[in-house]
Design a protein around this motif. Structure first.
Motif, PDB file in Angstrom:
ATOM      1  N   ASP A 103      -0.505   7.700   2.167  1.00  0.00           N
ATOM      2  CA  ASP A 103      -1.343   6.487   2.296  1.00  0.00           C
ATOM      3  C   ASP A 103      -2.813   6.803   1.978  1.00  0.00           C
ATOM      4  N   ALA A 104      -3.255   7.945   2.412  1.00  0.00           N
ATOM      5  CA  ALA A 104      -4.644   8.335   2.160  1.00  0.00           C
ATOM      6  C   ALA A 104      -4.865   8.565   0.681  1.00  0.00           C
ATOM      7  N   ILE A 105      -3.907   9.169  -0.010  1.00  0.00           N
ATOM      8  CA  ILE A 105      -4.048   9.415  -1.437  1.00  0.00           C
ATOM      9  C   ILE A 105      -4.090   8.085  -2.172  1.00  0.00           C
ATOM     10  N   LYS A 106      -3.302   7.133  -1.761  1.00  0.00           N
ATOM     11  CA  LYS A 106      -3.289   5.821  -2.414  1.00  0.00           C
ATOM     12  C   LYS A 106      -4.643   5.114  -2.183  1.00  0.00           C
ATOM     13  N   THR A 107      -5.174   5.206  -0.986  1.00  0.00           N
ATOM     14  CA  THR A 107      -6.441   4.553  -0.663  1.00  0.00           C
ATOM     15  C   THR A 107      -7.582   5.154  -1.483  1.00  0.00           C
ATOM     16  N   VAL A 108      -7.607   6.464  -1.558  1.00  0.00           N
ATOM     17  CA  VAL A 108      -8.656   7.134  -2.336  1.00  0.00           C
ATOM     18  C   VAL A 108      -8.504   6.782  -3.796  1.00  0.00           C
ATOM     19  N   ASP A 109      -7.251   6.757  -4.306  1.00  0.00           N
ATOM     20  CA  ASP A 109      -6.977   6.452  -5.697  1.00  0.00           C
ATOM     21  C   ASP A 109      -7.436   5.022  -5.999  1.00  0.00           C
ATOM     22  N   ALA A 110      -7.222   4.092  -5.071  1.00  0.00           N
ATOM     23  CA  ALA A 110      -7.601   2.702  -5.252  1.00  0.00           C
ATOM     24  C   ALA A 110      -9.121   2.543  -5.251  1.00  0.00           C
TER      25      ALA A 110
END
Length: 188
Positions: free
Chosen positions: A178-185
């Motif tokens: 979830d953190a990787i997706k948030t940072v990617d977004a």
């Protein structure tokens, strides 16, 4: 001169009165009145022969001319002194006027300098107040940032402790994803 002789003759004639007359005949050297008359006549004759009246008149004329010259010189000196006094009074008035102008100019310059100094002081105070407000604002921002950083550090530490206590391997992997997706977004 004839008046003098006439006056002398009247005086001699008046001396022939019986109370004043000397004893004996009048034309005698023993008669004192006659001797005085002869002495007076001889004296007047010598004075006239020596031209004493002309000399006396000449001396009086010279003295009168000297007095006239002295009076003329005194008048000239008085006029010169009056002109000099008027000149000094005018110079004194001019100097007083100049001093008044200098004092007035100095007063105006002092007032202008006071107004300028007041404006400079107001500008300096405003500048210092502005600098102080900026320093206060900067210090407030730094304090707020410091408090936020510490709060974040404390929150992260507390969250780590809470998460570490509740976390297992599956939940940890899910949070990482979830953190990787948030940072990617947020980066794209």
């Amino acid at each position: 001169m004839r008046k003098i002789f006439g006056t002398a003759a009247l005086m001699v004639g008046a001396s022939f009165t019986p109370a004043m007359a000397a004893t004996g005949p009048f034309f005698s050297l023993r008669n004192t009145d006659f001797v005085v008359l002869l002495g007076f006549i001889v004296f007047v004759a010598i004075v006239l022969w020596a031209k004493v009246p002309a000399r006396v008149v000449g001396l009086l004329d010279v003295r009168a001319e000297t007095i006239r010259a002295q009076l003329a010189e005194a008048r000239a000196l008085r006029d010169e002194a009056a002109a000099l006094l008027a000149s000094y009074e005018q110079k004194q008035k001019d100097v007083q006027d100049q001093a008044d102008r200098i004092v007035e100019a100095a007063r105006r310059e002092a007032e202008a300098a006071a107004v300028k100094a007041r404006a400079e002081i107001e500008t300096s105070v405003a500048r210092r107040l502005s600098a102080a407000e900026e320093q206060i604002e900067s210090a407030q921002k730094a304090a707020i940032k410091d408090v936020r950083d510490r709060a974040a550090t404390v929150a992260i530490a507390a969250a780590r402790d809470v998460i570490a206590g509740q976390m297992d391997a599956t939940k940890g992997n899910k949070l990482i994803d979830d953190a990787i997706k948030t940072v990617d977004a947020q980066l794209h």
